[in-house]
Design a protein around this motif. Sequence first.
Motif, PDB file in Angstrom:
ATOM      1  N   ILE A  84       0.950  -1.278  -0.023  1.00  0.00           N
ATOM      2  CA  ILE A  84       0.165   0.167  -0.713  1.00  0.00           C
ATOM      3  C   ILE A  84       1.039   1.110   0.055  1.00  0.00           C
ATOM      4  O   ILE A  84       0.457   1.991  -0.753  1.00  0.00           O
ATOM      5  N   PHE A  85       2.465   1.402   0.889  1.00  0.00           N
ATOM      6  CA  PHE A  85       3.051   2.212   1.095  1.00  0.00           C
ATOM      7  C   PHE A  85       3.314   2.318  -0.804  1.00  0.00           C
ATOM      8  O   PHE A  85       3.616   3.764  -1.314  1.00  0.00           O
ATOM      9  N   VAL A  86       4.090   1.516  -1.089  1.00  0.00           N
ATOM     10  CA  VAL A  86       4.192   1.482  -2.591  1.00  0.00           C
ATOM     11  C   VAL A  86       3.050   2.457  -3.262  1.00  0.00           C
ATOM     12  O   VAL A  86       4.157   3.246  -4.048  1.00  0.00           O
ATOM     13  N   LEU A  87       2.373   1.479  -3.423  1.00  0.00           N
ATOM     14  CA  LEU A  87       0.884   2.081  -4.344  1.00  0.00           C
ATOM     15  C   LEU A  87       0.410   3.388  -3.527  1.00  0.00           C
ATOM     16  O   LEU A  87       0.342   4.221  -4.491  1.00  0.00           O
ATOM     17  N   LEU A  88       0.843   4.010  -3.095  1.00  0.00           N
ATOM     18  CA  LEU A  88       1.169   5.380  -2.719  1.00  0.00           C
ATOM     19  C   LEU A  88       1.834   6.655  -2.725  1.00  0.00           C
ATOM     20  O   LEU A  88       1.624   6.906  -3.611  1.00  0.00           O
ATOM     21  N   GLY A  89       2.911   6.050  -3.046  1.00  0.00           N
ATOM     22  CA  GLY A  89       4.190   6.514  -3.643  1.00  0.00           C
ATOM     23  C   GLY A  89       4.120   7.006  -4.895  1.00  0.00           C
ATOM     24  O   GLY A  89       3.994   7.503  -5.813  1.00  0.00           O
ATOM     25  N   LEU A  90       3.292   5.651  -6.248  1.00  0.00           N
ATOM     26  CA  LEU A  90       3.122   5.312  -7.569  1.00  0.00           C
ATOM     27  C   LEU A  90       1.414   6.973  -7.844  1.00  0.00           C
ATOM     28  O   LEU A  90       2.253   7.412  -8.356  1.00  0.00           O
ATOM     29  N   LEU A  91       0.685   6.640  -7.020  1.00  0.00           N
ATOM     30  CA  LEU A  91      -0.112   7.205  -7.026  1.00  0.00           C
ATOM     31  C   LEU A  91       0.283   9.114  -7.107  1.00  0.00           C
ATOM     32  O   LEU A  91      -0.697   9.681  -7.433  1.00  0.00           O
ATOM     33  N   SER A  92       0.906   9.564  -6.289  1.00  0.00           N
ATOM     34  CA  SER A  92       1.530  10.848  -6.250  1.00  0.00           C
ATOM     35  C   SER A  92       2.373  11.512  -7.543  1.00  0.00           C
ATOM     36  O   SER A  92       2.246  12.473  -7.354  1.00  0.00           O
ATOM     37  N   ILE A  93       2.551   9.793  -8.270  1.00  0.00           N
ATOM     38  CA  ILE A  93       3.468  10.486  -8.974  1.00  0.00           C
ATOM     39  C   ILE A  93       3.451  11.810 -10.183  1.00  0.00           C
ATOM     40  O   ILE A  93       3.549  12.907 -10.299  1.00  0.00           O
ATOM     41  N   TYR A  94       1.748  11.371 -10.073  1.00  0.00           N
ATOM     42  CA  TYR A  94       0.911  12.560 -11.655  1.00  0.00           C
ATOM     43  C   TYR A  94       0.616  13.637 -10.877  1.00  0.00           C
ATOM     44  O   TYR A  94       0.728  14.628 -11.258  1.00  0.00           O
ATOM     45  N   PRO A  95       0.586  13.554  -9.582  1.00  0.00           N
ATOM     46  CA  PRO A  95      -0.332  15.276  -8.446  1.00  0.00           C
ATOM     47  C   PRO A  95       0.796  15.834  -8.485  1.00  0.00           C
ATOM     48  O   PRO A  95       0.860  16.509  -9.078  1.00  0.00           O
ATOM     49  N   THR A  96       2.424  14.984  -8.477  1.00  0.00           N
ATOM     50  CA  THR A  96       3.536  16.063  -8.156  1.00  0.00           C
ATOM     51  C   THR A  96       3.596  16.378  -9.602  1.00  0.00           C
ATOM     52  O   THR A  96       4.117  17.483  -9.168  1.00  0.00           O
ATOM     53  N   LEU A  97       3.823  16.257 -10.245  1.00  0.00           N
ATOM     54  CA  LEU A  97       4.524  16.187 -11.976  1.00  0.00           C
ATOM     55  C   LEU A  97       3.242  17.848 -12.408  1.00  0.00           C
ATOM     56  O   LEU A  97       3.851  18.498 -12.433  1.00  0.00           O
ATOM     57  N   ARG A  98       1.677  17.508 -12.182  1.00  0.00           N
ATOM     58  CA  ARG A  98       1.044  18.137 -12.286  1.00  0.00           C
ATOM     59  C   ARG A  98       1.483  19.503 -10.960  1.00  0.00           C
ATOM     60  O   ARG A  98       0.928  21.215 -11.930  1.00  0.00           O
ATOM     61  N   PHE A  99       1.735  19.149 -10.030  1.00  0.00           N
ATOM     62  CA  PHE A  99       1.759  20.374  -9.007  1.00  0.00           C
ATOM     63  C   PHE A  99       2.851  20.847  -9.623  1.00  0.00           C
ATOM     64  O   PHE A  99       2.702  22.614  -9.344  1.00  0.00           O
TER      65      PHE A  99
END
Length: 147
Positions: A84-99
């Motif tokens: 789940i923690f790894v999945l959280l990291g992967l899911l955060s990539i797109y928002p980070t790039l957008r921000f």
Amino acid sequence: MMSNALLASLHYLGAMVLMACLLAEHLLLKPELDAALARKLARIDAIYGLTAITQIATGIARMYSEKGTALYLQNPVFHLKITIFVLLGLLSIYPTLRFIAWSRAAKSAGLLIPAEYKRVIMLIRVQLLLLLALPILASLMARGVGL
């Protein structure tokens, strides 16, 4: 014993900061962003990333210093928590790039209307839900579930 308590405290505080950052991003994110808000979202997301790294470091340190790696590595609940923690990291990539992109674009345009708003807000909501599972799994592990 004191170092274990300090590590545990840092780990618990880190979990709270992760949740606070995601909640702040969720509450601040709007379909129309000005430059100041875009920069604020990028800063909050940077704190989120640094805190995630801190969580990994304190988690690994706790695994080695408290009960030993064998206890953790043989527990399927631990593997689910890490997944789940790894999945959280992967899911955060797109928002980070957008921000980051929105922050850069807002410097020149002033007002930003991101087409990716719906995708980013949904990813943040999924992350919030997944993040809620981590303390539940940690509590189960502490009580020997999975062994």
